[in-house]
Design an enzyme around this catalytic site. Structure first.
Site, short mmCIF file in Angstrom:
data_model
loop_
_atom_site.label_atom_id
_atom_site.label_comp_id
_atom_site.label_asym_id
_atom_site.label_seq_id
_atom_site.Cartn_x
_atom_site.Cartn_y
_atom_site.Cartn_z
N ILE A 176 -20.82 -61.44 -35.25
CA ILE A 176 -20.78 -62.93 -35.88
C ILE A 176 -22.12 -63.01 -36.77
O ILE A 176 -23.11 -62.33 -36.88
CB ILE A 176 -21.28 -63.67 -34.63
CG1 ILE A 176 -20.32 -63.88 -33.56
CG2 ILE A 176 -21.68 -65.46 -34.97
CD1 ILE A 176 -20.49 -64.35 -32.38
N CYS A 177 -21.91 -63.67 -37.93
CA CYS A 177 -23.25 -63.97 -38.81
C CYS A 177 -22.65 -65.36 -39.41
O CYS A 177 -21.76 -65.87 -38.98
CB CYS A 177 -23.22 -62.68 -39.56
SG CYS A 177 -21.81 -62.77 -40.91
N PRO A 178 -23.88 -65.68 -40.50
CA PRO A 178 -23.17 -67.13 -41.16
C PRO A 178 -21.95 -67.22 -41.72
O PRO A 178 -21.16 -68.18 -41.62
CB PRO A 178 -24.33 -67.20 -42.05
CG PRO A 178 -25.59 -66.35 -41.59
CD PRO A 178 -24.80 -65.50 -40.80
#
Ligand SMILES: [Fe+2]
Length: 466
Positions: free
Chosen positions: A171-173
């Site tokens: 997960i990341c932006p």
């Protein structure tokens, strides 16, 4: 060609050899996404080399990892490789670009991905690996996720923290760093999936739950942000309270149940998310109702304390409930439900949204709670516009009763004590709140595609919700 460039040029044969020897390397394809999805070198990742990537991804890649860039024409990758080398990275480019490649190719997206809607249904079965920096993670995260910043994933010792018996979701932006993280994990023999659209995508999921009947209440939850909106239906006529983006969801739900959306309401001018009230009302040709006590740069039916609006066989009564914002309204329907916006939550109370005048607003908040909301009958169901992280849902929906609300610690203290404690709260305001308010007032126009980024972050509407 100078010697320097020769040194970081790789022919298709050399790349093929590297891959067949299973030498660890990061393969970035910089072509447009549609070309990449049509065919790309097996094992490569689609990458965008923009300012954001330069700031967020490049500094995280260790200098001892070999990177090969692929594009068409090769000039793009040659220059990018040159630039990456100035960051100290071990970057190469494929000579003559993608079309020189005669080895294995594949179609579609890189690696395995998981859509936000699907992730929501398998949350308890996966290991959520958030690869943002610590400071970003501490601001806001998907509950249950574990933070290992991208650069640490290239360290074998760190990889031991990742369980082998669960699917790893990175997960990341927006999904870019997570894609590189999945690549780093694959190199280490760990299978993973990337969350499509990252946290911005996660924040846009709307989930409907039927919360009550007669009149029917469907609570539509923006699960990534803890925002709640409601559809109330009476005799086939539906009203929507505090609708969220993407507003098409309400139209789909109404279609599914055979409701006609005739009226759209906001409880107040929101600071943590973009209101979809205006767009939804316009789209379905419904009436838009807003607080008379707040300034808007567009037209609507402005309602005030004691206004009554009928829909189907039901009656909605407006109560002016200031304290969170000066113009906040609550809506009582059939003396059975109250929609409290950000004034009264399941687990807490709202925060005064104007810090400069916190004391005055805290007094108003106290009066609203004790003189307007708590006097409603004990069995009134309370539907707020947000919930905190640790709040238990009842059969999937977030609501309480006036009887239960009276037991909240915040409501069981003297006026003096209440004001002292609320004024002392220094929790940060929602991220991007100034811009969000400007959009909700109608002062600033926004493309729909800009909303996910603007809304990233927690709601921070309660005085003590996390
Ligand atoms: Fe609010």
């Amino acid at each position: 060609m100078n010697q320097n460039i020769q040194n970081y040029r790789l022919t298709a044969d050399q790349l093929d050899q590297e891959l067949s020897q299973q030498n660890p390397l990061l393969l970035f394809d910089l072509r447009p996404k549609d070309q990449f999805e049509n065919a790309h070198v097996k094992g490569s990742v689609h990458a965008v080399c923009d300012v954001q990537a330069k700031q967020t991804i490049m500094p995280k890649i260790p200098q001892n990892v070999k990177i090969v860039l692929i594009s068409e024409p090769e000039e793009v990758t040659r220059e990018t490789a040159q630039m990456m080398r100035t960051f100290g990275l071990d970057a190469y480019y494929l000579e003559d670009g993608f079309y020189s490649w005669k080895g294995k190719t594949e179609k579609g997206q890189t690696g395995k991905t998981v859509a936000a809607e699907h992730l929501e249904s398998i949350l308890d079965q996966v290991f959520l690996l958030d690869v943002r920096n610590e400071d970003e993670f501490s601001e806001y995260q998907i509950p249950g996720s574990v933070n290992i910043p991208l650069d640490e994933l290239f360290d074998e010792k760190t990889l031991e923290k990742i369980p082998k018996d669960k699917t790893v979701v990175t997960i990341c932006p927006h999904g870019n760093r997570a894609m590189v993280a999945s690549f780093a994990l694959t190199r280490a023999g760990i299978d993973s999936q990337t969350l499509v659209g990252g946290l911005a995508g996660w924040n846009q999921i709307l989930k409907p739950i039927t919360a009550s009947y007669k009149p029917k209440v469907i609570q539509v939850q923006k699960i990534g942000k803890g925002c709640l909106s409601h559809i109330v239906e009476s005799d086939g006529e539906a009203i929507i309270i505090d609708p969220l983006y993407p507003f098409e969801k309400y139209i789909d739900i109404a279609k599914e149940y055979g409701f006609k959306i005739t009226k759209v309401f906001d409880t107040h001018q929101h600071a943590d998310h973009v209101s979809a009230a205006r767009d939804l009302a316009k789209k379905v040709n419904a009436e838009l109702y807003l607080s008379k006590y707040e300034g808007y740069d567009y037209d609507a039916k402005f309602v005030e304390d004691n206004s009554v609006i009928r829909f189907g066989k039901s009656k909605l009564k407006v109560i002016h409930t200031p304290g969170h914002t000066p113009g906040s309204l609550s809506y009582v329907i059939d003396e059975k439900y109250v929609f409290t916006g950000d004034i009264l939550f399941v687990e807490s109370i709202g925060r005064p949204d104007l810090r400069d005048e916190a004391e005055e607003f805290t007094e108003q908040l106290y009066n609203t709670l004790h003189e307007k909301l708590l006097p409603l009958s004990d069995d009134t169901l309370v539907f707020p516009t947000h919930h905190g992280d640790n709040v238990e849902a009842t059969n999937g929906a977030f609501w309480t009763t006036i009887k239960e609300a009276k037991k909240l610690p915040w409501l069981d203290i003297s006026r003096q004590e209440f004001i002292k404690r609320v004024v002392a709260i220094t929790r940060p305001r929602p991220m991007n709140y100034r811009k969000i308010i400007a959009v909700n007032k109608g002062e600033l126009e926004l493309m729909h595609s800009e909303i996910p980024d603007l809304e990233i972050g927690p709601n921070r509407c309660a005085v003590d919700a996390s």
